[in-house]
Write a protein that holds these residues in place. Structure first.
Motif, PDB file in Angstrom:
ATOM      1  N   LEU A 160       0.820  -1.307  -0.009  1.00 47.76           N
ATOM      2  CA  LEU A 160       0.025   0.004  -0.116  1.00 47.76           C
ATOM      3  C   LEU A 160       0.906   1.426  -0.115  1.00 47.76           C
ATOM      4  N   ARG A 177      -1.555  -3.884  -4.963  1.00 46.31           N
ATOM      5  CA  ARG A 177      -1.493  -2.657  -5.331  1.00 46.31           C
ATOM      6  C   ARG A 177      -0.433  -2.762  -6.592  1.00 46.31           C
ATOM      7  N   ASP A 178      -1.076  -2.310  -7.587  1.00 39.86           N
ATOM      8  CA  ASP A 178      -0.086  -2.360  -9.109  1.00 39.86           C
ATOM      9  C   ASP A 178       0.678  -3.595  -9.230  1.00 39.86           C
ATOM     10  N   ASP A 208      -6.600  -2.525  -5.526  1.00 37.83           N
ATOM     11  CA  ASP A 208      -7.004  -1.496  -6.307  1.00 37.83           C
ATOM     12  C   ASP A 208      -7.557  -2.118  -7.845  1.00 37.83           C
TER      13      ASP A 208
END
Length: 350
Positions: A19, A319-320, A302
């Motif tokens: 994060l 995340r990503d 996300d």
């Protein structure tokens, strides 16, 4: 008398990976509400009592601060991380340059304070004591036997509800934490300080010269471009990396603590992040997620759908393209993954 907020923004939030990452450290994220944590920190130190805030950060955070903060006094760039002791010296030097009656509020950028009016009241109570010659810290009155925080033992009373500091204690085991809670004389160390710059400079040069002498040199020889001050890297590298708690507060005889209830939270791990948003034992879900029979669990994604079934006390963070699955009781150890990625030179994942 004016208070200069000096907001420490050097951390990377490695316990909140993925994060929090190098490109978006946790203080630049909206973890507790609509504003980012650094915006909240700046917002609670505005008004006629305060000078525009100063930020101490690394070079990669300068543009983020400029984007997120409308009014600031200066941005001071650390060439490298050397803990908060040198930061206290730098903050005192900068505060003194703004006027002899300036007090410095040294505060991390990533804390939550749910009772900002109580925080202002605490500052008003502490200001005369700091001006008269004490280094004031704010002790959070504990509501449970926490083992994740350091503690401050209060000593003899001063005035305005403040006390001399009898001792600092490291993070205790559970039995010791219960004893601290029962005694009523121990408070969580918030890491927030109200300081008299002249006194800080005098005492740090005496008590922690290996930390403060090079810090003073780095500030004197800094490159200045408008409101951006880049500390001299050669001098700063010589600073002994000590926290202000050790460099100053544990060595001085002039420490004072103000016990207070600020609704304070240090969002330093995913267990703390879960508790920040928890409603009973219901799962906390941010993004596209489902949880069935999975109490005390956390989902923050996300994009990809995350579903939990029949697990407890588990966090899943996406995340990503990076995925973390963590037992929330072990969330302090997430930084070990970050350390391993650094050791393997996989900095693109950080």
């Amino acid at each position: 008398m004016k208070i200069l907020p000096v907001i420490l923004s050097g951390g990377a939030g490695s316990r909140l990976w993925p994060l929090s990452r190098q490109s978006a450290a946790k203080q630049f994220l909206a973890l507790s509400g609509d504003r980012t944590m650094i915006q909240d920190t700046a917002a609670r130190t505005t008004g006629e009592e305060f000078l525009p805030p100063v930020f101490i950060c690394n070079a990669s955070h300068v543009d983020l601060i400029k984007d997120q903060i409308d009014n600031y006094g200066a941005i001071i760039i650390e060439p490298e991380g050397r803990n908060t002791g040198p930061c206290a010296m730098i903050a005192a030097l900068h505060g003194l340059s703004l006027g002899p009656d300036t007090l410095v509020l040294l505060a991390p950028a990533d804390h939550v304070i749910d009772r900002p009016e109580a925080f202002l009241d605490a500052l008003r109570a502490a200001a005369p004591i700091a001006a008269a010659g004490h280094h004031v810290t704010f002790g959070i009155m504990p509501d449970h036997a926490a083992t994740g925080f350091g503690y401050i033992q209060q000593g003899a009373p001063l005035s305005n509800g403040l006390y001399e500091i009898a001792s600092f204690q490291e993070k205790p085991d559970e039995a010791t934490a219960r004893d601290y809670l029962a005694s009523g004389n121990y408070h969580w160390n918030s890491g927030i300080f109200l300081l008299n710059p002249s006194l800080v400079i005098e005492e740090m040069l005496s008590l922690a010269s290996e930390c403060s002498d090079p810090a003073r040199k780095s500030y004197q020889d800094a490159e200045r471009d408008g409101k951006v001050i880049a500390l001299d890297p050669v001098a700063f590298a010589r600073c002994k990396p000590e926290p202000v708690d050790i460099a100053l507060m544990e060595r001085t005889s002039k420490g004072a603590v103000l016990p207070c209830d600020l609704g304070w939270k240090d969002v330093g791990s995913f267990s703390a992040y879960y508790e920040l948003h928890a409603d009973g034992d219901a799962p906390v879900i941010k993004g596209d997620g489902y949880a069935h029979a999975s109490p005390n669990s956390l989902i923050d994604t996300d994009g990809p759908l995350v579903a939990l079934v029949g697990v407890e006390n588990v966090g899943v963070i996406v995340r990503d393209g990076r995925v973390l699955v963590v037992n929330l009781d072990a969330s302090q150890d997430v930084k070990k993954i970050v350390t391993q990625l650094k050791a393997e030179n996989r900095t693109d994942k950080l």
